[in-house]
Design a protein around this motif. Structure first.
Motif, short mmCIF file in Angstrom:
data_model
loop_
_atom_site.label_atom_id
_atom_site.label_comp_id
_atom_site.label_asym_id
_atom_site.label_seq_id
_atom_site.Cartn_x
_atom_site.Cartn_y
_atom_site.Cartn_z
N GLY A 1 0.80 -1.22 0.00
CA GLY A 1 0.00 0.00 0.00
C GLY A 1 0.83 1.27 0.00
O GLY A 1 0.43 2.28 -0.58
N VAL A 2 2.00 1.22 0.65
CA VAL A 2 2.80 2.45 0.78
C VAL A 2 3.99 2.49 -0.16
O VAL A 2 4.66 3.53 -0.28
N LEU A 3 4.26 1.38 -0.85
CA LEU A 3 5.45 1.33 -1.70
C LEU A 3 5.46 2.40 -2.80
O LEU A 3 6.50 3.06 -3.01
N PRO A 4 4.35 2.63 -3.51
CA PRO A 4 4.38 3.70 -4.52
C PRO A 4 4.76 5.05 -3.93
O PRO A 4 5.49 5.83 -4.54
N MET A 5 4.28 5.32 -2.70
CA MET A 5 4.61 6.60 -2.06
C MET A 5 6.11 6.67 -1.76
O MET A 5 6.74 7.71 -1.98
N ASP B 1 -0.98 13.61 -2.54
CA ASP B 1 -2.22 12.97 -2.05
C ASP B 1 -1.90 11.81 -1.10
O ASP B 1 -2.53 11.64 -0.06
N ALA B 2 -0.92 11.00 -1.51
CA ALA B 2 -0.56 9.83 -0.71
C ALA B 2 -0.02 10.25 0.65
O ALA B 2 -0.33 9.63 1.68
N ARG B 3 0.78 11.32 0.67
CA ARG B 3 1.33 11.79 1.95
C ARG B 3 0.22 12.27 2.87
O ARG B 3 0.22 11.99 4.07
N ARG B 4 -0.71 13.03 2.29
CA ARG B 4 -1.83 13.53 3.10
C ARG B 4 -2.63 12.35 3.68
O ARG B 4 -2.96 12.33 4.86
N ALA B 5 -2.92 11.36 2.81
CA ALA B 5 -3.71 10.21 3.25
C ALA B 5 -2.96 9.44 4.33
O ALA B 5 -3.54 9.00 5.32
N ASP C 1 -2.40 9.36 11.99
CA ASP C 1 -2.97 10.05 13.15
C ASP C 1 -4.06 9.21 13.80
O ASP C 1 -4.13 9.07 15.03
N VAL C 2 -4.92 8.66 12.95
CA VAL C 2 -6.02 7.83 13.46
C VAL C 2 -5.47 6.59 14.16
O VAL C 2 -5.91 6.23 15.26
#
Lengths: 117, 178
Positions: free
Chosen positions: A16-20, A94-98, A104-105
């Motif tokens: 999920g985070v690899l593209p970022m 967008d990915a960083r914001r998400a 945070d959650v």
């Protein structure tokens, strides 16, 4: 448990985070495939496999998120260097914001291990 | 990160075999992109081999089929696998040829063992066979069109090659809001 164990146990977590991560590193400095893998490994993802990263580069390029250029190499075949396009940088933002919102959650809902004890 | 790559003959063969396997499984990818992927993969494999050795470099990529699966997972839509279809059809055709030959040899052997000098006629999956085995002649003649084997071969080619992915896709009718 270190990152290598986590990635081996749950590859989807990394997927999920690899593209970022890829876009971030390429934004810092353009790289070819294997060099990018070594940069990811040096950054803490010791166990990441080359076979996990290369298809991500191909997909991001096909989607217009990365541009590439071939650079002749004295050691062998030409290297394909990647860097993010404006569309790639937009996706990265967008990915960083998400990711920040999600982190945070998670931080709020999941107490640290030390607090549980 | 530019080290000179020197591989033994066995290592060259292993690298070549690995890339050939990847190419075979990459069949559903459009040709131009497939070539680009293979070319890049070869370059990266050489870089990794110079860095950590061929065994570790190949292990990092994973099994060819798994690696290709990751590439194809990201494809926008599935495509036919013509190479696979052709290989399967060739197997069927080869099996049919082998069976026909076996059948003909059986006829000749029967003629020989019974001492029959006159020609024997038979039919095998649509192919008419005339076999002759006597002291002056040993021959077999084939005629007729083997429709069933040909039909099965074409069907296997289309099914294994997932030919339906080549059909134009029907687009969903767009419903406009009132």
């Amino acid at each position: 448990m270190d990152v290598v164990e986590v990635v081996e146990r749950d590859p989807q977590l990394l997927k999920g985070v690899l593209p970022m991560l890829v876009l971030t590193l390429l934004d810092q400095e353009e790289s070819y495939g294997y060099e990018l893998v070594t940069r990811l490994q040096a950054g803490g993802l010791d166990g990441i496999a080359t076979g996990t990263v290369y298809p991500v580069l191909t997909r991001l390029e096909r989607e217009g998120r990365l541009s590439s250029r071939l650079v002749p190499s004295a050691a062998g075949p030409a290297r394909k260097y990647y860097r993010p396009t404006p569309a790639g940088l937009s996706l990265l933002a967008d990915a960083r914001r998400a990711w920040t919102a999600l982190a945070d959650v998670v931080d709020r809902l999941v107490p640290l291990t030390e607090e549980l004890r | 990160m530019s080290r000179t790559l020197s591989l033994s003959l066995v290592e060259r063969w292993r690298r070549s075999w690995y890339l050939q396997s990847v190419e075979l499984w990459l069949d559903p990818m459009p040709r131009r992109r497939r070539r680009a992927v293979l070319s890049e993969l070869r370059a990266n494999l050489d870089e990794a081999t110079a860095d950590v050795g061929l065994d570790a470099a190949i292990a990092g990529l994973g099994a060819p089929r798994q690696l290709v699966g990751r590439y194809l997972d990201t494809e926008p839509q599935p495509r036919p696998r013509w190479n696979h279809g052709a290989a399967a059809a060739a197997l069927v055709l080869g099996g049919w040829l082998y069976a026909t030959l076996f059948y003909t040899l059986g006829m000749l052997d029967a003629l020989d063992s019974t001492g029959t000098a006159s020609p024997a006629r038979g039919s095998f999956l649509g192919t008419h066979v005339v076999a002759i085995s006597n002291p002056s002649e040993l021959s077999a003649a084939f005629s007729g069109v083997p429709w069933w084997p040909l039909l099965v071969t074409v069907l296997v080619f289309l099914l294994v090659g997932r030919a339906w992915h080549a059909l134009p896709r029907r687009t969903e009718p767009q419903v406009s809001a009132p």
